[in-house]
Design an enzyme around this catalytic site. Structure first.
Site, PDB file in Angstrom:
ATOM      1  N   ASP A 140     -17.446  -5.879  21.635  1.00  0.00           N
ATOM      2  CA  ASP A 140     -18.489  -5.989  21.231  1.00  0.00           C
ATOM      3  C   ASP A 140     -19.784  -5.957  21.865  1.00  0.00           C
ATOM      4  O   ASP A 140     -20.780  -5.829  21.259  1.00  0.00           O
ATOM      5  CB  ASP A 140     -18.455  -7.525  20.360  1.00  0.00           C
ATOM      6  CG  ASP A 140     -17.421  -7.528  19.079  1.00  0.00           C
ATOM      7  OD1 ASP A 140     -17.503  -6.349  18.596  1.00  0.00           O
ATOM      8  OD2 ASP A 140     -17.317  -8.693  18.773  1.00  0.00           O
ATOM      9  N   LEU A 169       2.624  18.679  -4.893  1.00  0.00           N
ATOM     10  CA  LEU A 169       3.982  19.091  -4.382  1.00  0.00           C
ATOM     11  C   LEU A 169       4.804  19.017  -5.349  1.00  0.00           C
ATOM     12  O   LEU A 169       4.556  18.344  -6.599  1.00  0.00           O
ATOM     13  CB  LEU A 169       4.350  18.131  -3.332  1.00  0.00           C
ATOM     14  CG  LEU A 169       3.973  18.230  -1.885  1.00  0.00           C
ATOM     15  CD1 LEU A 169       4.466  17.051  -1.186  1.00  0.00           C
ATOM     16  CD2 LEU A 169       4.261  19.271  -1.165  1.00  0.00           C
ATOM     17  N   GLU A 207       9.434  13.911   6.288  1.00  0.00           N
ATOM     18  CA  GLU A 207       8.488  12.953   6.652  1.00  0.00           C
ATOM     19  C   GLU A 207       8.359  11.892   5.524  1.00  0.00           C
ATOM     20  O   GLU A 207       8.513  12.501   4.300  1.00  0.00           O
ATOM     21  CB  GLU A 207       7.571  13.358   7.359  1.00  0.00           C
ATOM     22  CG  GLU A 207       6.364  14.084   6.294  1.00  0.00           C
ATOM     23  CD  GLU A 207       5.052  14.704   7.249  1.00  0.00           C
ATOM     24  OE1 GLU A 207       4.806  15.790   7.299  1.00  0.00           O
ATOM     25  OE2 GLU A 207       4.416  13.870   7.653  1.00  0.00           O
ATOM     26  N   LYS A 221       6.375  10.025   2.446  1.00  0.00           N
ATOM     27  CA  LYS A 221       5.375  10.473   1.530  1.00  0.00           C
ATOM     28  C   LYS A 221       4.409   9.127   1.176  1.00  0.00           C
ATOM     29  O   LYS A 221       4.943   8.362   0.355  1.00  0.00           O
ATOM     30  CB  LYS A 221       5.815  11.072   0.261  1.00  0.00           C
ATOM     31  CG  LYS A 221       4.770  11.515  -0.703  1.00  0.00           C
ATOM     32  CD  LYS A 221       5.666  12.163  -2.029  1.00  0.00           C
ATOM     33  CE  LYS A 221       4.589  13.150  -2.626  1.00  0.00           C
ATOM     34  NZ  LYS A 221       3.581  12.149  -3.290  1.00  0.00           N
ATOM     35  N   ASP A 243       1.841   6.639  -0.152  1.00  0.00           N
ATOM     36  CA  ASP A 243       1.506   6.505  -1.560  1.00  0.00           C
ATOM     37  C   ASP A 243      -0.118   6.223  -1.404  1.00  0.00           C
ATOM     38  O   ASP A 243      -0.424   4.712  -1.313  1.00  0.00           O
ATOM     39  CB  ASP A 243       2.049   5.583  -2.056  1.00  0.00           C
ATOM     40  CG  ASP A 243       2.034   5.569  -3.576  1.00  0.00           C
ATOM     41  OD1 ASP A 243       1.275   6.410  -4.097  1.00  0.00           O
ATOM     42  OD2 ASP A 243       2.463   4.404  -4.346  1.00  0.00           O
ATOM     43  N   TYR A 268      -1.272  14.750   8.050  1.00  0.00           N
ATOM     44  CA  TYR A 268      -0.221  15.601   8.133  1.00  0.00           C
ATOM     45  C   TYR A 268      -0.086  17.002   7.998  1.00  0.00           C
ATOM     46  O   TYR A 268       0.899  17.716   8.233  1.00  0.00           O
ATOM     47  CB  TYR A 268       0.949  15.236   7.057  1.00  0.00           C
ATOM     48  CG  TYR A 268       0.094  15.041   5.545  1.00  0.00           C
ATOM     49  CD1 TYR A 268      -0.466  16.078   5.033  1.00  0.00           C
ATOM     50  CD2 TYR A 268       0.022  13.925   4.658  1.00  0.00           C
ATOM     51  CE1 TYR A 268      -0.958  16.203   3.809  1.00  0.00           C
ATOM     52  CE2 TYR A 268      -0.856  13.594   3.629  1.00  0.00           C
ATOM     53  CZ  TYR A 268      -1.303  14.764   3.177  1.00  0.00           C
ATOM     54  OH  TYR A 268      -1.706  14.865   1.984  1.00  0.00           O
ATOM     55  N   LYS A 272       9.528  19.847   4.408  1.00  0.00           N
ATOM     56  CA  LYS A 272       8.692  21.314   4.686  1.00  0.00           C
ATOM     57  C   LYS A 272       9.587  21.895   5.349  1.00  0.00           C
ATOM     58  O   LYS A 272      10.174  21.546   6.457  1.00  0.00           O
ATOM     59  CB  LYS A 272       7.210  20.639   5.242  1.00  0.00           C
ATOM     60  CG  LYS A 272       6.572  19.813   4.612  1.00  0.00           C
ATOM     61  CD  LYS A 272       5.385  19.228   5.528  1.00  0.00           C
ATOM     62  CE  LYS A 272       4.553  18.360   4.522  1.00  0.00           C
ATOM     63  NZ  LYS A 272       3.591  17.700   5.275  1.00  0.00           N
ATOM     64  N   LYS A 330      10.980  12.077  -4.682  1.00  0.00           N
ATOM     65  CA  LYS A 330      10.509  10.647  -5.253  1.00  0.00           C
ATOM     66  C   LYS A 330      11.464   9.504  -5.260  1.00  0.00           C
ATOM     67  O   LYS A 330      12.554   9.914  -6.106  1.00  0.00           O
ATOM     68  CB  LYS A 330       9.818  10.745  -6.597  1.00  0.00           C
ATOM     69  CG  LYS A 330       8.805  11.932  -6.500  1.00  0.00           C
ATOM     70  CD  LYS A 330       7.166  11.424  -6.235  1.00  0.00           C
ATOM     71  CE  LYS A 330       6.796  10.868  -7.315  1.00  0.00           C
ATOM     72  NZ  LYS A 330       5.263  10.826  -7.451  1.00  0.00           N
ATOM     73  N   CYS A 383      -0.124 -27.287 -25.724  1.00  0.00           N
ATOM     74  CA  CYS A 383      -0.176 -27.312 -24.122  1.00  0.00           C
ATOM     75  C   CYS A 383       1.176 -27.927 -23.917  1.00  0.00           C
ATOM     76  O   CYS A 383       1.489 -28.910 -24.466  1.00  0.00           O
ATOM     77  CB  CYS A 383      -1.389 -28.196 -23.623  1.00  0.00           C
ATOM     78  SG  CYS A 383      -0.944 -28.347 -21.891  1.00  0.00           S
ATOM     79  N   CYS A 411       0.267 -31.812 -21.815  1.00  0.00           N
ATOM     80  CA  CYS A 411      -0.369 -32.718 -22.742  1.00  0.00           C
ATOM     81  C   CYS A 411      -0.290 -32.546 -24.246  1.00  0.00           C
ATOM     82  O   CYS A 411      -0.815 -33.366 -25.044  1.00  0.00           O
ATOM     83  CB  CYS A 411      -1.833 -32.836 -22.359  1.00  0.00           C
ATOM     84  SG  CYS A 411      -2.847 -31.315 -22.826  1.00  0.00           S
ATOM     85  N   CYS A 413      -5.672 -24.418 -22.504  1.00  0.00           N
ATOM     86  CA  CYS A 413      -5.644 -25.714 -22.953  1.00  0.00           C
ATOM     87  C   CYS A 413      -7.024 -26.435 -22.971  1.00  0.00           C
ATOM     88  O   CYS A 413      -7.454 -26.421 -21.918  1.00  0.00           O
ATOM     89  CB  CYS A 413      -4.661 -26.653 -22.338  1.00  0.00           C
ATOM     90  SG  CYS A 413      -4.800 -28.352 -22.350  1.00  0.00           S
ATOM     91  N   CYS A 453      -5.601 -33.571 -19.526  1.00  0.00           N
ATOM     92  CA  CYS A 453      -4.382 -32.833 -19.101  1.00  0.00           C
ATOM     93  C   CYS A 453      -3.957 -32.875 -17.846  1.00  0.00           C
ATOM     94  O   CYS A 453      -4.651 -32.478 -16.648  1.00  0.00           O
ATOM     95  CB  CYS A 453      -4.635 -31.361 -19.469  1.00  0.00           C
ATOM     96  SG  CYS A 453      -3.169 -30.371 -19.456  1.00  0.00           S
TER      97      CYS A 453
HETATM   98  S1  IVH Z   1       2.118  17.742   2.522  1.00  0.00           S
HETATM   99  C1  IVH Z   1       0.401  21.396  -0.385  1.00  0.00           C
HETATM  100  N1  IVH Z   1       2.977  15.375   3.498  1.00  0.00           N
HETATM  101  O1  IVH Z   1       1.424  13.919  -1.841  1.00  0.00           O
HETATM  102  C2  IVH Z   1       0.505  19.894  -0.353  1.00  0.00           C
HETATM  103  N2  IVH Z   1       1.697  15.350   1.226  1.00  0.00           N
HETATM  104  O2  IVH Z   1       2.177  15.421  -4.279  1.00  0.00           O
HETATM  105  C3  IVH Z   1       1.024  19.498   0.931  1.00  0.00           C
HETATM  106  N3  IVH Z   1       1.435  13.350   0.398  1.00  0.00           N
HETATM  107  O3  IVH Z   1      -1.599  15.307  -2.537  1.00  0.00           O
HETATM  108  C4  IVH Z   1       1.037  18.224   0.990  1.00  0.00           C
HETATM  109  N4  IVH Z   1       2.402  12.089   2.031  1.00  0.00           N
HETATM  110  O4  IVH Z   1      -1.715  13.478  -1.046  1.00  0.00           O
HETATM  111  C5  IVH Z   1       2.363  16.198   2.352  1.00  0.00           C
HETATM  112  N5  IVH Z   1       3.600  13.446   4.353  1.00  0.00           N
HETATM  113  C6  IVH Z   1       2.875  14.055   3.596  1.00  0.00           C
HETATM  114  C7  IVH Z   1       2.454  13.340   2.336  1.00  0.00           C
HETATM  115  C8  IVH Z   1       1.838  14.218   1.512  1.00  0.00           C
HETATM  116  C9  IVH Z   1       1.589  11.962   1.089  1.00  0.00           C
HETATM  117  C10 IVH Z   1       0.694  13.215  -1.017  1.00  0.00           C
HETATM  118  C11 IVH Z   1      -0.692  14.442  -0.568  1.00  0.00           C
HETATM  119  C12 IVH Z   1      -0.580  15.276  -1.781  1.00  0.00           C
HETATM  120  C13 IVH Z   1       0.709  14.637  -2.711  1.00  0.00           C
HETATM  121  C14 IVH Z   1       1.324  15.761  -3.102  1.00  0.00           C
END
Ligand code: IVH
Length: 674
Positions: A38, A84, A113, A115, A117, A224, A291, A315, A409, A412, A427, A433
């Site tokens: 800081d 994807l 790798e 995915k 969310d 990624y 990939k 998924k 309720c 009570c 209530c 109560c």
């Molecule tokens: S590669 C051409 N790698 O999943 C798309 N996507 O359904 C290449 N996502 O919109 C995406 N983790 O936001 C890739 N390790 C990962 C990911 C990833 C999450 C999401 C990404 C994309 C969606 C595709």
């Protein structure tokens, strides 16, 4: 400091702060204390104030946000952001592998790798500096959220090492469970609807107008994929290793967030591993991504219009189990809100044994036609408490009858009420109560309210059952002799309890105000009210109109406050607590920030500001006795106009001849040096 020295020192501080930021947020290995960090940041802030022209948009000082964006400009992606193809089974992954093999000669290596969310983002860098951050949008164009992205600490503003001159990097912005829970806890306390899952909040946060709120929300970001015109890209894996060296947060091979492999069996092993291990991650993943590793091979395979042929996702299924609904019980909240809860036959779900599930409200039960003894499906969504998502009607007992929601309720016996626009039954027996009385006291002692040392929920319940307390004010009349004879109350715990109560008299006004449990007055609103009115008398004397004049205090809160202070029992409680010496005013230091400079003035704040956030300007107006209003009218005293002020507001102000103040004019007016 002269300009040349300042330039050098700013560069030095920027590099140093960026390095510490990386150590802290990405490597989780800080090398200096927060205090020292800081100090450096303050030094940089000081220099930038002294020499505003030397302050870069990517300065570490921009991490805290402040800029306001009304409308995010739309930006066309240089390379479309594809999606994807999804798979859900081993067979589908075998199909993918077969398709890939058909197109390619030679060895094929894959990366697999996590995915993440969250929400996709594309970051552009030039000469190592973050130039732009754009959301996915419809894949062709998205929103420019650069100011907000700059507040995300894991996104580097300045790269290190040997990076390409110009490139884009794509990744996923997400919110950790802990942050999500914290936000929901705050919303629950303010009786606001809780958010469903971290992904939605991450997405909403990225598009917030006030970047200082984004900064506080502690978003995370995993990158990624790298793209650019003249990049020397050999493989996806090498890319990720490189990106980490430049300062990005990427899937960590050591944590097994990414692997290289070449067979479907290895892919499946990775999937099986994460299908269970994902429950231990501090954030959500919704699958894994497979990939083709070689960039050359990716080019051979190419893309369809929607998605690449060289990648696919797997998924995870949302975990769902079936069990029997044994009973529905009702919880009565401190405000009288009734929540139905399902008692279930114990069942194992996503790592824990589940016995109870949330049913939300009467409408939800009716919608799914949930009946006692039904076989129901339970799922763990974004929230900790699992929910019933469906009923297996085919397994239903032929004598089953539709569920009848409680009319009275459970605590009570008072008949429940429900007004048209409310989801919950209530209530109305607020003062007698038992469940509500105990609930209100529990709220008063809770961590975010008075947080009384030596007094927990169990002791509180004991005191209540023993007839010693039925209102928080009674706590302050408790005597040692009354407490000692009670079960589990040894001398030491009694002393601690009394000491804790004594200390609570010094808890700040806003905590006390929140602790009183006035409907719709959550911790944030209580802070706002305390700051604005400075003491309880001012707040009690405020009219409905006075209250709605305070920024962010709407009709609902104002009405609730007026009602609260119109009720004799509440006034008695306040009077009693005052006499006992509780803190009903803000500290003098806080009060001294207030002036009457803008008293009687109605002020509209509009546009984007450079020195302060819009909320800070509104706070200054309130601190100086002015009133914030949202629309320009003949009653408007003046408008504080930032850049890109709303055109309709501007036209109206001009038509009515209302004066416009620039940010600087306004700050001068309230004699604030920024
Ligand atoms: S590669 C051409 N790698 O999943 C798309 N996507 O359904 C290449 N996502 O919109 C995406 N983790 O936001 C890739 N390790 C990962 C990911 C990833 C999450 C999401 C990404 C994309 C969606 C595709």
């Amino acid at each position: 400091m002269d300009k040349n020295t300042a330039t050098l020192r700013i560069a030095e501080l920027t590099t140093e702060l960026n390095g510490h930021n990386h150590d802290y947020y990405i490597l989780s290995n800080p090398k200096i204390s927060d205090f020292d960090f800081d100090q450096l940041l303050k030094e940089l802030e000081g220099l930038e104030t002294e020499h505003p022209d030397l302050a870069s948009d990517n300065s570490p000082t921009k991490r805290v946000g402040g800029a306001i964006t009304k409308d995010f400009p739309t930006i066309k992606h240089k390379y479309p952001m594809l999606s994807l193809g999804n798979t859900y089974s081993k067979e589908e992954i075998i199909d993918f592998e077969t398709r890939v093999k058909k197109q390619l000669a030679g060895e094929i290596e894959y990366t697999v790798e996590l995915k993440y969310d969250g929400v996709a983002i594309s970051l552009s860098y030039e000469k190592g500096e973050l130039m732009r951050a754009v959301t996915r949008g419809n894949g062709v164009e998205g929103d420019d959220v650069t100011v907000n992205a700059r507040t995300i600490k894991v996104i580097p503003l300045q790269l290190k090492g040997d990076y390409p001159a110009k490139f884009e990097i794509r990744g996923e912005v997400l919110m950790k469970h802990s942050t999500f829970e914290q936000i929901n806890e705050e919303r629950r306390a303010a009786e606001e609807e809780v958010y469903a899952n971290p992904r939605n909040v991450a997405s909403g946060t990225l598009k917030m107008q006030d970047s200082s709120i984004v900064a506080k929300r502690d978003l995370d970001c995993y990158l990624y994929a790298i793209m650019g015109d003249d990049l020397n890209i050999a493989t996806n894996y090498k890319n990720i290793v490189q990106a980490a060296k430049w300062g990005f947060k990427v899937s960590d091979p050591k944590k097994k967030f990414i692997i290289k492999c070449s067979t479907v069996d290895e892919i499946m092993e990775f999937i099986d591993y994460w299908d269970t291990e994902r429950k231990k991650l501090p954030f959500d993943i919704d699958g894994i991504v497979i990939k083709v590793n070689s960039h050359q091979q990716q080019l051979v395979l190419g893309n369809t219009t929607k998605s690449p042929r060289w990648a696919i996702s797997y998924k995870f299924k949302a975990e769902k189990v079936s069990t029997k609904l044994l009973d529905v019980v009702y919880q009565v909240g401190r405000t009288g809100a009734i929540t139905p809860v399902a008692n279930l036959q114990s069942v194992f779900l996503a790592g824990t044994t589940v016995k109870r599930a949330s049913l939300h409200n009467a409408d939800q039960i009716a919608l799914l036609d949930i009946r006692i003894n039904d076989t129901v499906f339970v799922e763990k969504g974004g929230e900790i408490i699992p929910k019933i998502v469906d009923v297996d009607v085919s397994a239903r007992d032929m004598f089953s009858v539709p569920f009848v929601y409680a009319t009275n309720c459970p605590d009570c016996g008072t008949e429940l009420t429900r007004s048209g626009d409310e989801a919950n039954h209530y209530c109305p027996n607020e003062f007698s109560c038992q469940a509500q009385i105990l609930g209100k006291m529990e709220h008063y002692i809770s961590r975010k309210a008075m947080d009384i040392d030596g007094l927990g929920g169990e002791t509180l319940e004991l005191l209540f059952k023993e007839g010693l307390i039925s209102d928080v004010s009674h706590l302050y009349s408790l005597e040692k002799e009354q407490l000692l004879p009670l079960e589990r109350m040894a001398e030491k715990s009694v002393d601690n309890l009394l000491k804790g109560l004594e200390a609570s008299k010094d808890k700040p006004f806003d905590r006390l105000l929140f602790g009183l449990g006035i409907r719709f007055v959550g911790a944030t609103v209580a802070k706002k009210l305390a700051r604005y009115f400075t003491n309880i008398d001012n707040l009690m004397n405020a009219s409905f109109e006075d209250l709605i004049g305070v920024d962010e205090i709407g009709d609902r809160i104002a009405e609730s406050l007026v009602n609260y202070f119109d009720t004799p029992d509440n006034l008695d409680r306040i009077e009693f607590l005052k006499q006992k010496g509780l803190t009903f005013a803000v500290s003098e230091e806080d009060a001294s920030k207030r002036t009457n400079l803008l008293e009687g003035k109605s002020i509209v704040v509009s546009g984007v500001f450079s020195k302060m956030s819009r909320d800070d300007i509104k706070t200054l107006i309130e601190d100086n006795g002015g009133k914030n209003t949202s629309s320009v009218s003949k009653n408007t005293s003046f408008v504080v106009a930032g850049e890109n002020m709303g055109p309709s507001k501007l036209a109206k102000a001009e038509k009515l001849g209302i004066e416009l103040f620039s940010e600087d004019d306004f700050l001068k007016l309230v004699s604030k040096d920024v």
